[in-house]
Design a protein around this motif. Sequence first.
Motif, mmCIF file in Angstrom:
data_model
loop_
_atom_site.group_PDB
_atom_site.id
_atom_site.type_symbol
_atom_site.label_atom_id
_atom_site.label_comp_id
_atom_site.label_asym_id
_atom_site.label_seq_id
_atom_site.Cartn_x
_atom_site.Cartn_y
_atom_site.Cartn_z
ATOM 1 N N PRO A 265 0.809 -1.226 0.000
ATOM 2 C CA PRO A 265 0.000 0.000 0.000
ATOM 3 C C PRO A 265 0.838 1.271 0.000
ATOM 4 N N SER A 266 1.971 1.251 0.710
ATOM 5 C CA SER A 266 2.877 2.389 0.761
ATOM 6 C C SER A 266 4.307 1.871 0.658
ATOM 7 N N GLU A 267 5.252 2.790 0.556
ATOM 8 C CA GLU A 267 6.653 2.417 0.356
ATOM 9 C C GLU A 267 7.126 1.453 1.443
ATOM 10 N N ASP A 268 7.527 0.231 1.034
ATOM 11 C CA ASP A 268 7.928 -0.808 1.982
ATOM 12 C C ASP A 268 8.786 -1.820 1.231
ATOM 13 N N VAL A 269 10.099 -1.651 1.311
ATOM 14 C CA VAL A 269 11.016 -2.482 0.544
ATOM 15 C C VAL A 269 10.913 -3.951 0.951
ATOM 16 N N ALA A 270 10.836 -4.212 2.248
ATOM 17 C CA ALA A 270 10.739 -5.599 2.712
ATOM 18 C C ALA A 270 9.495 -6.276 2.154
ATOM 19 N N ALA A 271 8.394 -5.536 2.092
ATOM 20 C CA ALA A 271 7.163 -6.101 1.531
ATOM 21 C C ALA A 271 7.319 -6.373 0.041
ATOM 22 N N GLN A 272 8.027 -5.502 -0.667
ATOM 23 C CA GLN A 272 8.280 -5.745 -2.090
ATOM 24 C C GLN A 272 9.055 -7.043 -2.291
ATOM 25 N N VAL A 273 10.114 -7.216 -1.516
ATOM 26 C CA VAL A 273 10.935 -8.420 -1.645
ATOM 27 C C VAL A 273 10.103 -9.661 -1.354
ATOM 28 N N GLU A 274 9.247 -9.597 -0.352
ATOM 29 C CA GLU A 274 8.399 -10.745 -0.016
ATOM 30 C C GLU A 274 7.422 -11.052 -1.146
ATOM 31 N N LEU A 275 6.863 -10.014 -1.763
ATOM 32 C CA LEU A 275 5.974 -10.239 -2.907
ATOM 33 C C LEU A 275 6.716 -10.931 -4.043
ATOM 34 N N MET A 276 7.936 -10.497 -4.308
ATOM 35 C CA MET A 276 8.729 -11.114 -5.374
ATOM 36 C C MET A 276 9.032 -12.575 -5.052
ATOM 37 N N ARG A 277 9.329 -12.856 -3.794
ATOM 38 C CA ARG A 277 9.616 -14.246 -3.402
ATOM 39 C C ARG A 277 8.376 -15.125 -3.577
ATOM 40 N N ARG A 278 7.223 -14.612 -3.220
ATOM 41 C CA ARG A 278 5.984 -15.377 -3.407
ATOM 42 C C ARG A 278 5.714 -15.620 -4.889
ATOM 43 N N ASP B 288 7.899 -18.421 -5.942
ATOM 44 C CA ASP B 288 7.397 -19.692 -5.416
ATOM 45 C C ASP B 288 6.155 -20.161 -6.167
ATOM 46 N N ASP B 289 5.396 -19.207 -6.709
ATOM 47 C CA ASP B 289 4.187 -19.558 -7.452
ATOM 48 C C ASP B 289 4.462 -19.876 -8.920
ATOM 49 N N GLY B 290 5.734 -19.827 -9.318
ATOM 50 C CA GLY B 290 6.105 -20.324 -10.635
ATOM 51 C C GLY B 290 6.055 -19.335 -11.782
ATOM 52 N N VAL B 291 6.265 -18.035 -11.513
ATOM 53 C CA VAL B 291 6.295 -17.088 -12.631
ATOM 54 C C VAL B 291 7.499 -17.384 -13.525
ATOM 55 N N ASP B 292 7.397 -16.946 -14.768
ATOM 56 C CA ASP B 292 8.473 -17.157 -15.739
ATOM 57 C C ASP B 292 9.441 -15.984 -15.795
ATOM 58 N N ALA B 293 9.028 -14.822 -15.284
ATOM 59 C CA ALA B 293 9.868 -13.628 -15.295
ATOM 60 C C ALA B 293 9.409 -12.698 -14.184
ATOM 61 N N LEU B 294 10.335 -11.881 -13.710
ATOM 62 C CA LEU B 294 10.031 -10.882 -12.691
ATOM 63 C C LEU B 294 10.376 -9.491 -13.206
ATOM 64 N N ALA B 295 9.563 -8.523 -12.814
ATOM 65 C CA ALA B 295 9.870 -7.112 -13.060
ATOM 66 C C ALA B 295 9.585 -6.367 -11.764
ATOM 67 N N PHE B 296 10.469 -5.448 -11.395
ATOM 68 C CA PHE B 296 10.301 -4.782 -10.101
ATOM 69 C C PHE B 296 10.773 -3.339 -10.165
ATOM 70 N N VAL B 297 10.246 -2.553 -9.242
ATOM 71 C CA VAL B 297 10.657 -1.162 -9.059
ATOM 72 C C VAL B 297 11.617 -1.115 -7.877
ATOM 73 N N ALA B 298 12.826 -0.654 -8.120
ATOM 74 C CA ALA B 298 13.862 -0.662 -7.082
ATOM 75 C C ALA B 298 13.728 0.568 -6.188
ATOM 76 N N THR B 299 12.820 0.479 -5.244
ATOM 77 C CA THR B 299 12.598 1.590 -4.320
ATOM 78 C C THR B 299 13.889 1.987 -3.620
ATOM 79 N N ARG B 300 14.722 1.000 -3.315
ATOM 80 C CA ARG B 300 16.068 1.264 -2.795
ATOM 81 C C ARG B 300 17.036 0.384 -3.573
ATOM 82 N N ALA B 301 18.050 0.984 -4.159
ATOM 83 C CA ALA B 301 18.896 0.277 -5.121
ATOM 84 C C ALA B 301 19.656 -0.896 -4.524
ATOM 85 N N ASP B 302 19.929 -0.867 -3.215
ATOM 86 C CA ASP B 302 20.761 -1.904 -2.603
ATOM 87 C C ASP B 302 19.960 -2.994 -1.902
#
Length: 316
Positions: free
Chosen positions: A46-59, A62-76
């Motif tokens: 809902p709001s800026e949350d890097v840890a939540a972004q990473v968790e969404l990507m991990r899920r 795990d659910d078998g996507v073929d590719a990932l795209a993400f917004v790097a809210t923090r580059a590191d």
Amino acid sequence: MSVPFDRKVRVGVTEKNQHAYWDMVNAGWHDAAGALGLDLRIEAPPSEDVAAQVELMRRQLDDGVDALAFVATRADAFDEIVAEADRRGVPVVAFDLDAPTSGRLTFVGMPAIRDVANRLGDVLAERLPAGSTVIAQTGSDHAPGAAAKLAGFLESMQRHGHRVVVGESDGEDVARSLQVARRLLEENPEAAGMYGVYGYHPIVQARAAELAGRPDLTIVGYDLLPETVDLVESGAVACSVWIQEYYFGYHTAVLVNALARTGSREALRAFRMDPDDLAGNAVYPPVAFHTKDTIAGFRSFAAAKSLQARTATTVL
């Protein structure tokens, strides 16, 4: 392993937060997905949350996507999840905000953010009396894009001899942003200009100027949300930068489709990118500085893509 052409490419998309700006990005994603036959899963905290972004990507992995795209809210913050995707054979692309050393394969977004902000500062400066006071607003103390937009603008103002009052971060809360803008105008009645780093800021600042009875204020900012288009056309906002966010989604969709279908090295070479120097791979849609004199051209583009109907209202 390359995705066969007899099924859709499943793409996990993780954005920075939930805001009307992303509606315009996602219009590009959906248009490209319709043309290419992609199965999109677009998510964001809902709001800026890097840890939540990473968790969404991990899920998504795990659910078998073929590719990932993400917004790097923090580059590191994304190196580990990008490495995990690579181990699973899942290509990863960054868009809107980059993490060039994360191992992502390429990036689609705004070129030289600080330089664009510097240029926008020059646009404002040429419209102000010498030695003016300018109010600047930000929505994040952490996001690299916000920091670069503020830094580039401050450089321009210093070069032109203008004084800048920077408000505290509003945390991308529109109601709070309006409160900050109104307070800054009350505390600095001599202010002649206003600037903000995010797409809602021109809308907020135009409203604050209206409430303060200050039609003389010169406001510049970013993005062309439907309300901002109206404000530019009326002259209430002097200039807003269109960073072509629609194409952030569209071009990223094209890239992830090719990466998933043909393999990363082959696809990167096809797009004249370097599979051995990933940090330098990028696509930069050109930015445009729109004023009252040029906004009709954007209106035509937006109408052709039905962007207004696909973009949420910014509620003040």
